[in-house]
Design a protein around this motif. Sequence first.
Motif, PDB file in Angstrom:
ATOM      1  N   LEU A  59     -10.209 -34.071  19.883  1.00 62.24           N
ATOM      2  CA  LEU A  59      -9.715 -34.698  21.273  1.00 62.24           C
ATOM      3  C   LEU A  59      -8.479 -35.508  21.137  1.00 62.24           C
ATOM      4  O   LEU A  59      -7.805 -35.762  22.147  1.00 62.24           O
ATOM      5  N   TYR A 102     -11.365 -42.520  19.258  1.00 60.86           N
ATOM      6  CA  TYR A 102     -11.124 -41.857  20.706  1.00 60.86           C
ATOM      7  C   TYR A 102     -11.320 -42.710  21.611  1.00 60.86           C
ATOM      8  O   TYR A 102     -12.320 -43.305  21.689  1.00 60.86           O
ATOM      9  N   ASN A 121      -3.124 -33.630  25.881  1.00 58.18           N
ATOM     10  CA  ASN A 121      -3.220 -32.284  24.918  1.00 58.18           C
ATOM     11  C   ASN A 121      -4.145 -31.195  25.530  1.00 58.18           C
ATOM     12  O   ASN A 121      -4.664 -30.373  24.920  1.00 58.18           O
ATOM     13  N   THR A 122      -4.269 -31.404  26.784  1.00 60.36           N
ATOM     14  CA  THR A 122      -5.393 -30.696  27.235  1.00 60.36           C
ATOM     15  C   THR A 122      -4.874 -29.505  28.358  1.00 60.36           C
ATOM     16  O   THR A 122      -5.714 -28.194  28.222  1.00 60.36           O
ATOM     17  N   LYS A 135      -3.895 -35.101  30.100  1.00 59.12           N
ATOM     18  CA  LYS A 135      -5.095 -35.358  29.287  1.00 59.12           C
ATOM     19  C   LYS A 135      -5.714 -36.345  30.285  1.00 59.12           C
ATOM     20  O   LYS A 135      -5.076 -37.444  30.798  1.00 59.12           O
ATOM     21  N   GLU A 136      -6.960 -36.291  30.434  1.00 55.23           N
ATOM     22  CA  GLU A 136      -7.800 -37.172  31.382  1.00 55.23           C
ATOM     23  C   GLU A 136      -7.677 -38.727  31.412  1.00 55.23           C
ATOM     24  O   GLU A 136      -7.874 -39.491  32.010  1.00 55.23           O
ATOM     25  N   HIS A 219     -14.695 -34.125  33.859  1.00 56.49           N
ATOM     26  CA  HIS A 219     -13.715 -33.399  33.259  1.00 56.49           C
ATOM     27  C   HIS A 219     -12.824 -32.344  34.345  1.00 56.49           C
ATOM     28  O   HIS A 219     -11.620 -32.322  34.082  1.00 56.49           O
ATOM     29  N   PHE A 283     -18.654 -28.963  31.888  1.00 53.02           N
ATOM     30  CA  PHE A 283     -17.125 -29.377  31.766  1.00 53.02           C
ATOM     31  C   PHE A 283     -16.187 -28.669  32.421  1.00 53.02           C
ATOM     32  O   PHE A 283     -15.517 -29.260  33.100  1.00 53.02           O
ATOM     33  N   HIS A 284     -16.724 -27.576  32.849  1.00 55.20           N
ATOM     34  CA  HIS A 284     -15.625 -26.676  33.725  1.00 55.20           C
ATOM     35  C   HIS A 284     -16.637 -26.126  34.713  1.00 55.20           C
ATOM     36  O   HIS A 284     -17.576 -25.281  34.690  1.00 55.20           O
ATOM     37  N   PHE A 308     -20.327 -31.760  22.979  1.00 55.42           N
ATOM     38  CA  PHE A 308     -19.534 -32.090  21.913  1.00 55.42           C
ATOM     39  C   PHE A 308     -20.606 -32.870  20.785  1.00 55.42           C
ATOM     40  O   PHE A 308     -21.226 -33.511  21.107  1.00 55.42           O
ATOM     41  N   VAL A 475      -6.473 -25.429  23.793  1.00 51.10           N
ATOM     42  CA  VAL A 475      -7.319 -25.915  24.830  1.00 51.10           C
ATOM     43  C   VAL A 475      -7.069 -24.999  26.054  1.00 51.10           C
ATOM     44  O   VAL A 475      -7.482 -23.852  26.226  1.00 51.10           O
TER      45      VAL A 475
END
Length: 491
Positions: A59, A102, A121-122, A135-136, A219, A283-284, A308, A475
């Motif tokens: 991540l 992280y 990067n997301t 990225k959040e 997320h 997450f989604h 994760f 991603v």
Amino acid sequence: MSFPATLDYMGLNKPVGREVSIKGLKPSEGSIPADVKGVFFRAVPDPQFEPFFVPDTALSDDGMISRVLFNEDGTVDYDIKFVQTPRWKAENAAGKRLFGRYRNPYTNDPSVEGVEGTVSNTTPIWHAGTLLMTKEDGPAHRIDPFTLDTIGAYDFGGVLKSKTMTAHVRIDPDTQEMFVYGYEADGLCSATMAYWWTDKDGKLVREQWFEAPFCSLVHDFVITEHYAIFPLQPTVADLGIVKAKGAHWIHHPELEYHVGIMPLRGDVKDMRWFKGPKGVSSFHMMNAFETPDGKVHMDHHVTDTIAFPHIRADSGIDVPPQKLGGGFQRWTMDMAAEGDGIAVTPLGPPGDMPRIANADQGRAYKQGYYCSMNPQMMGPPVMGGVVGAMFSALLRVDFQTGAIIGYNLPPAHGMSETVHVDASEPGHEGWLVGVVDHETGPDQYEHAIWIWNAGNLPAGPVCKVPIPTRMRPQVHGWWVPMKDYLAAKAA
Ligand code: V55
Ligand code: FE
């Protein structure tokens, strides 16, 4: 460079870190559907330098913006460049990694105190001709969609106050307004969240802040015709732990998953909080919609605990990946009744990376698509990606019949998230376009873009376009039709 011998950096996840530009690619099988003209933007994490805090997580890998351009003449161009965030620039200048654990600034090299640490990067997000990498944990970074050069941090023309912006926005299909949020909006481990929306031209209309019940890893979120829905999984940041150089996220099995619902263009003071099962994670969200009985339905990919592995380890949760239960579920909240309950209806097997047609956003819908695991897989999955294993099946959910059918990848193949491309033919469901990786031998991979007819996944891909360079797993992606891409060029 010597990266740690962990799944984050081995096999398909072996760092590549090369900016490439390859023009004029052609299909090896089938032909590219006439509808597929435009750009498939992809967010690809790839670390510039090896971490000094071990174990690290994928991540934190630097964001790369990748463009797969489907030209009018039927050829395909492939390009990829690093997103030059302040963090990327500082580490590039130093020739080594300076950021530690992280999202834990207390583990960073002192030289980067005060330097923005997001790696963008997301998700590549396209709205009103503007391309952002997100990225959040920080601001979005604006990218030139033609050169792929980084323009800089994006604050909606100097007006956004939130320090963070999610990687998952939602666009109203009728108005083309963009609805956005950020968590930890005013600082590290804060439970303050921001919610804002823009008009169809990208101009920020209204930004509001509110206090969430806890500092959750929010997320994704989702909208319906009249509501904004904030899904707060029970994965919590605690400043005390972070200051002690600990993990940013601890998953709490005893805490309920909370769902906040407020009027879409309304006031945060009208937020209503609902409570789902304890300790579950998602997450989604595929989509959400309202029914005439006053209910709001949210379809998402739920796991019994956090997906994760590094967060499970940091939380003392000992569940091996193959024992991770869960599934695709519909959660229903009754806006016409009192109470804070959520009714859970199972819809399908586990998976992630849901996709729908843009026109279905927030509306009752007939079908959706997601990545899953081939149940008859011969041999192990292709290892790689941010959770450690690549997907090996692509499913279509028919919400009218409840049927879920799809396509299983051949052995030793894995895939990243697809994008949905609309079809011009009435009644045609459109196309799904994604990258498929083939493990041809130990540490050897071939990559190709595959295209499926969304309404007939079992028929297999209609087209394959090999990409002759080593690709690291993506991603999220975003599809931009050619006319929108060219209109941005003219601007
Ligand atoms: C996710 C991905 C992230 C992240 C937090 O897919 C959550 C979930 C690629 O970065 O920072
Ligand atoms: Fe995501």
